[in-house]
Motif scaffolding. Structure first.
Motif, short mmCIF file in Angstrom:
data_model
loop_
_atom_site.label_atom_id
_atom_site.label_comp_id
_atom_site.label_asym_id
_atom_site.label_seq_id
_atom_site.Cartn_x
_atom_site.Cartn_y
_atom_site.Cartn_z
N ASN A 1 -7.20 0.35 -5.01
CA ASN A 1 -8.24 -0.44 -5.66
C ASN A 1 -7.80 -1.01 -7.00
N VAL B 1 -1.32 -4.79 0.32
CA VAL B 1 -2.73 -4.75 -0.05
C VAL B 1 -3.38 -6.04 0.46
N ALA B 2 -4.66 -5.99 0.73
CA ALA B 2 -5.35 -7.10 1.40
C ALA B 2 -5.19 -8.42 0.67
N SER B 3 -5.24 -8.39 -0.66
CA SER B 3 -5.19 -9.63 -1.42
C SER B 3 -3.80 -10.29 -1.40
N LYS B 4 -2.79 -9.55 -1.00
CA LYS B 4 -1.42 -10.08 -0.97
C LYS B 4 -0.89 -10.26 0.45
N SER C 1 -5.74 -4.29 -5.89
CA SER C 1 -6.34 -5.35 -5.07
C SER C 1 -7.44 -6.08 -5.80
N THR D 1 0.85 -1.18 0.00
CA THR D 1 0.00 0.00 0.00
C THR D 1 0.89 1.23 0.00
N GLN E 1 0.54 -13.83 1.66
CA GLN E 1 1.80 -14.14 0.99
C GLN E 1 2.91 -13.22 1.50
#
Length: 275
Positions: free
Chosen positions: A272, A122-125, A275, A91, A128
């Protein structure tokens, strides 16, 4: 008058101009940040459970800091913004932290809890990202802002009335360091120094009897000033664990020396898209 005919005066003038040119509200630093299983609530700064309420009020997370940031406890209570450097994962805003502990690591400047560390991504990563353990970061010191909350003074648990008084200052705003503390009985003019004990704790043997006033020397970078909390800050009979409203807040911004200055606004206007 031709002041530049005087080599010493010319040198002093040039040094002053050079220092002013390199003075910034904040500087960009590059380092690494590591993750740890959880934050140490009983960190070296000595805040204990108070760290939870202070960080919540300021929108901050707890962080352990290296020796150059911790500075034998002078750096306790300072706020920083940290972001990792991979634009495909990180981010732009990163996380804002409060120094509450010390890390002996010489490889990183900050250690965060796993939960706080994952917020760099970011939330999706995040899952990992957490497996990496240590990442490259940019960071800068920022003013601590507690949304209208004044600074408070807490009588530390190590105090023993009336023989030994130890205090710590919570919700310290602005961007300065507390480098000196003095205490005096209300109505007197015999200010006495408190010694910097450890972490954020200042103490004095045989403190004055009666209601007490304090004054704090706050400094950092190229400036410093006295802060005068309200009179009668501590009652005549004080108890360990008690917290008192100071009636003031620190808003000064200490200058740092760097070039160029860090003037960017670290916000997530593009998150955005990633993600």
């Amino acid at each position: 008058m031709k002041i530049f005919n005087n080599p010493l005066l010319f040198a002093l003038c040039m040094l002053s101009m050079f220092s002013a040119a390199l003075s910034c509200d904040r500087c960009l630093h590059k380092s690494k940040v590591a993750s740890f299983a959880r934050a140490n609530i009983n960190g070296a700064c000595g805040y204990g459970n108070s760290a939870t309420s202070v960080t919540a009020r300021g929108g901050l997370v707890m962080a352990s800091a290296s020796s150059r940031i911790y500075r034998e406890g002078v750096g306790c209570g300072a706020c920083y913004q940290i972001r990792c450097t991979d634009p495909g994962v990180c981010t732009k805003s990163g996380v804002k932290v409060l120094v509450t502990d010390f890390t002996k690591s010489t490889q990183t400047d900050f250690v965060l809890s796993a939960r706080s560390f994952s917020k760099l991504a970011v939330a999706s990563k995040a899952a990992q990202f957490l497996k990496m353990g240590t990442v490259d970061v940019d960071y800068k010191r920022i003013p601590c802002d507690y949304g209208g909350q004044n600074m408070t003074v807490k009588v530390d648990k190590s105090s023993k009335y009336p023989d030994y008084l130890a205090v710590q200052f919570l919700y310290q705003g602005g961007q300065t360091d507390i480098t000196g503390v003095e205490v005096d009985r209300v109505g007197s003019s015999g200010w006495q120094y408190l010694s910097h004990k450890n972490g954020a704790i200042w103490g004095i043997q045989n403190p004055p009897l009666g209601s007490l006033s304090f004054r704090l020397l706050v400094t950092g970078g190229y400036d410093g000033s006295w802060v005068w909390p309200r009179r009668n800050l501590l009652p005549a009979i004080w108890r360990p664990g008690s917290v008192y409203e100071s009636g003031v807040q620190i808003t000064d911004i200490a200058q740092e020396g760097c070039s160029p200055c860090e003037t960017g606004n670290w916000t997530d206007t593009y998150v955005n898209q990633l993600s």
